[in-house]
Design a protein around this motif. Structure first.
Motif, PDB file in Angstrom:
ATOM      1  N   PRO A   9      35.893  14.937 -15.384  1.00  0.00           N
ATOM      2  CA  PRO A   9      34.506  15.398 -15.312  1.00  0.00           C
ATOM      3  C   PRO A   9      33.564  14.392 -15.963  1.00  0.00           C
ATOM      4  CG  PRO A   9      35.722  16.638 -16.968  1.00  0.00           C
ATOM      5  CD  PRO A   9      36.706  15.725 -16.301  1.00  0.00           C
ATOM      6  N   VAL A  10      32.359  14.282 -15.411  1.00  0.00           N
ATOM      7  CA  VAL A  10      31.344  13.360 -15.928  1.00  0.00           C
ATOM      8  C   VAL A  10      30.045  14.139 -16.142  1.00  0.00           C
ATOM      9  CG1 VAL A  10      30.140  11.166 -15.576  1.00  0.00           C
ATOM     10  CG2 VAL A  10      32.459  11.469 -14.665  1.00  0.00           C
ATOM     11  N   PRO A  11      29.928  14.839 -17.267  1.00  0.00           N
ATOM     12  CA  PRO A  11      28.751  15.679 -17.512  1.00  0.00           C
ATOM     13  C   PRO A  11      27.422  14.927 -17.499  1.00  0.00           C
ATOM     14  CG  PRO A  11      30.491  16.166 -19.098  1.00  0.00           C
ATOM     15  CD  PRO A  11      30.928  14.955 -18.320  1.00  0.00           C
ATOM     16  N   ALA A  12      27.415  13.650 -17.846  1.00  0.00           N
ATOM     17  CA  ALA A  12      26.162  12.894 -17.926  1.00  0.00           C
ATOM     18  C   ALA A  12      25.404  12.856 -16.600  1.00  0.00           C
ATOM     19  CB  ALA A  12      26.440  11.470 -18.410  1.00  0.00           C
ATOM     20  N   LEU A  13      26.114  12.898 -15.480  1.00  0.00           N
ATOM     21  CA  LEU A  13      25.471  12.845 -14.169  1.00  0.00           C
ATOM     22  C   LEU A  13      25.374  14.212 -13.498  1.00  0.00           C
ATOM     23  CD1 LEU A  13      24.486  10.143 -12.725  1.00  0.00           C
ATOM     24  CD2 LEU A  13      26.013   9.766 -14.631  1.00  0.00           C
ATOM     25  N   ASP A  14      25.814  15.256 -14.196  1.00  0.00           N
ATOM     26  CA  ASP A  14      25.857  16.580 -13.570  1.00  0.00           C
ATOM     27  C   ASP A  14      24.488  17.110 -13.141  1.00  0.00           C
ATOM     28  OD1 ASP A  14      27.883  18.341 -12.627  1.00  0.00           O
ATOM     29  OD2 ASP A  14      27.157  19.843 -14.045  1.00  0.00           O
ATOM     30  N   LEU A  72      28.829   3.849 -16.042  1.00  0.00           N
ATOM     31  CA  LEU A  72      28.482   3.986 -14.628  1.00  0.00           C
ATOM     32  C   LEU A  72      27.151   3.273 -14.433  1.00  0.00           C
ATOM     33  CD1 LEU A  72      29.442   7.728 -14.302  1.00  0.00           C
ATOM     34  CD2 LEU A  72      30.571   5.840 -13.113  1.00  0.00           C
ATOM     35  N   THR A  73      27.221   2.123 -13.784  1.00  0.00           N
ATOM     36  CA  THR A  73      26.037   1.288 -13.589  1.00  0.00           C
ATOM     37  C   THR A  73      25.913   0.829 -12.147  1.00  0.00           C
ATOM     38  OG1 THR A  73      26.387   0.440 -15.816  1.00  0.00           O
ATOM     39  CG2 THR A  73      24.800  -0.728 -14.488  1.00  0.00           C
ATOM     40  N   GLU A  74      27.053   0.452 -11.558  1.00  0.00           N
ATOM     41  CA  GLU A  74      27.077  -0.198 -10.250  1.00  0.00           C
ATOM     42  C   GLU A  74      27.058   0.819  -9.104  1.00  0.00           C
ATOM     43  OE1 GLU A  74      30.136  -2.901  -7.613  1.00  0.00           O
ATOM     44  OE2 GLU A  74      30.404  -2.840  -9.788  1.00  0.00           O
ATOM     45  N   PHE A  75      25.993   0.758  -8.301  1.00  0.00           N
ATOM     46  CA  PHE A  75      25.886   1.604  -7.113  1.00  0.00           C
ATOM     47  C   PHE A  75      26.643   0.947  -5.965  1.00  0.00           C
ATOM     48  CE2 PHE A  75      22.401   3.048  -9.625  1.00  0.00           C
ATOM     49  CZ  PHE A  75      22.147   4.354  -9.245  1.00  0.00           C
ATOM     50  N   GLY A  76      27.189   1.770  -5.088  1.00  0.00           N
ATOM     51  CA  GLY A  76      27.872   1.258  -3.912  1.00  0.00           C
ATOM     52  C   GLY A  76      27.716   2.225  -2.760  1.00  0.00           C
ATOM     53  N   GLU A  77      28.123   1.775  -1.590  1.00  0.00           N
ATOM     54  CA  GLU A  77      28.096   2.625  -0.394  1.00  0.00           C
ATOM     55  C   GLU A  77      29.338   2.322   0.433  1.00  0.00           C
ATOM     56  OE1 GLU A  77      25.293   3.710   3.469  1.00  0.00           O
ATOM     57  OE2 GLU A  77      24.634   2.178   2.057  1.00  0.00           O
ATOM     58  N   PHE A  78      30.082   3.372   0.758  1.00  0.00           N
ATOM     59  CA  PHE A  78      31.244   3.220   1.613  1.00  0.00           C
ATOM     60  C   PHE A  78      30.794   3.129   3.075  1.00  0.00           C
ATOM     61  CE2 PHE A  78      33.419   5.577  -1.958  1.00  0.00           C
ATOM     62  CZ  PHE A  78      34.203   4.502  -2.365  1.00  0.00           C
ATOM     63  N   PRO A  79      31.651   2.617   3.960  1.00  0.00           N
ATOM     64  CA  PRO A  79      31.279   2.486   5.377  1.00  0.00           C
ATOM     65  C   PRO A  79      30.837   3.798   6.021  1.00  0.00           C
ATOM     66  CG  PRO A  79      33.257   1.212   4.943  1.00  0.00           C
ATOM     67  CD  PRO A  79      32.960   2.006   3.687  1.00  0.00           C
ATOM     68  N   ASP A  80      31.319   4.947   5.504  1.00  0.00           N
ATOM     69  CA  ASP A  80      30.916   6.225   6.096  1.00  0.00           C
ATOM     70  C   ASP A  80      29.571   6.733   5.566  1.00  0.00           C
ATOM     71  OD1 ASP A  80      31.511   7.096   3.532  1.00  0.00           O
ATOM     72  OD2 ASP A  80      32.978   8.595   4.153  1.00  0.00           O
ATOM     73  N   GLY A  81      28.894   5.934   4.705  1.00  0.00           N
ATOM     74  CA  GLY A  81      27.578   6.315   4.209  1.00  0.00           C
ATOM     75  C   GLY A  81      27.576   7.022   2.869  1.00  0.00           C
ATOM     76  N   LEU A  82      28.735   7.231   2.274  1.00  0.00           N
ATOM     77  CA  LEU A  82      28.813   7.878   0.967  1.00  0.00           C
ATOM     78  C   LEU A  82      28.272   6.914  -0.090  1.00  0.00           C
ATOM     79  CD1 LEU A  82      30.141  10.596  -0.193  1.00  0.00           C
ATOM     80  CD2 LEU A  82      31.835   9.019  -1.106  1.00  0.00           C
ATOM     81  N   ILE A  83      27.289   7.366  -0.862  1.00  0.00           N
ATOM     82  CA  ILE A  83      26.664   6.554  -1.904  1.00  0.00           C
ATOM     83  C   ILE A  83      27.250   6.988  -3.237  1.00  0.00           C
ATOM     84  CG2 ILE A  83      24.480   5.931  -3.003  1.00  0.00           C
ATOM     85  CD1 ILE A  83      23.182   6.658  -0.214  1.00  0.00           C
ATOM     86  N   TYR A  84      27.667   6.013  -4.038  1.00  0.00           N
ATOM     87  CA  TYR A  84      28.440   6.341  -5.236  1.00  0.00           C
ATOM     88  C   TYR A  84      28.126   5.396  -6.387  1.00  0.00           C
ATOM     89  CZ  TYR A  84      31.338   2.360  -3.889  1.00  0.00           C
ATOM     90  OH  TYR A  84      31.776   1.099  -3.565  1.00  0.00           O
ATOM     91  N   GLY A 141      16.676   7.545 -15.082  1.00  0.00           N
ATOM     92  CA  GLY A 141      17.185   7.243 -16.413  1.00  0.00           C
ATOM     93  C   GLY A 141      18.595   7.723 -16.702  1.00  0.00           C
ATOM     94  N   LEU A 142      19.244   8.416 -15.763  1.00  0.00           N
ATOM     95  CA  LEU A 142      20.633   8.838 -15.989  1.00  0.00           C
ATOM     96  C   LEU A 142      21.606   7.660 -15.923  1.00  0.00           C
ATOM     97  CD1 LEU A 142      20.766  12.187 -13.954  1.00  0.00           C
ATOM     98  CD2 LEU A 142      20.540  11.890 -16.434  1.00  0.00           C
TER      99      LEU A 142
END
Length: 171
Positions: A9-14, A72-84, A141-142
């Motif tokens: 679990p990652v409460p900081a981004l909840d 958790l700093t680096e944003f990414g996107e999978f080929p199916d469009g999922l942003i993470y 700011g999260l």
């Protein structure tokens, strides 16, 4: 039909993840105070009805793993469009997943859909109004988020029935 997942679990981004979950399908918001929608999946789907021996195998697999810090700093996107967001370091998550897969080879990650799963925290999905730039602005700011992996939760996900079934503390 629901499914079980082993997660960190990652409460900081909840707050952000709960908001996006509510936007797409509020039936996946939980009243269980232990349940954290924001997480990094280690193994899922997992067993639908694990017994005591299965829970002990998870405990045994996790036993030698200490709690650890990550960001958790680096944003990414999978080929199916999922942003993470990708955790840094990624190695402890890969190790946890590998330990669980070794203990439960009948439960390949993501049902075998991705042979080399990438540890990540799901934020959103691309659409005509959503892309990595808009998600980055909305997260605000999260991020960067400095986090600590202290436990692994067995979560049950089903419409109007999301809850924690078990939890293991990392050493």
């Amino acid at each position: 039909m629901g499914h079980s997942v082993l997660v960190v679990p990652v409460p900081a981004l909840d707050p952000f993840v709960r908001e996006r979950t509510a936007f797409y399908d509020a039936s996946f918001l939980s009243a269980d105070p232990a349940f954290v929608n924001s997480h990094i999946t280690l193994l899922g789907p997992w067993l639908p009805t694990p017994g005591e021996l299965d829970l002990q195998r998870v405990a045994d697999a996790l036993d030698p793993v200490p709690a650890f810090d990550f960001t958790l700093t680096e944003f990414g996107e999978f080929p199916d469009g999922l942003i993470y967001l990708r955790p840094d370091p990624v190695a402890p998550f890969a190790e946890l997943s590998a330990r669980l897969v070794a203990a439960f080879p009948q439960c390949p990650p993501y049902g075998g859909a991705f042979p080399q799963p990438v540890p990540h925290l799901t934020l959103d999905r691309r659409s005509p109004t959503v892309d990595p730039v808009t998600v980055r602005a909305a997260v605000g700011g999260l991020v960067p988020a400095r986090c600590r992996a202290e436990r692994v939760d067995l979560q049950w996900w089903d419409n109007d029935d999301c809850h924690v079934r078990h939890s293991w503390k990392l050493n």
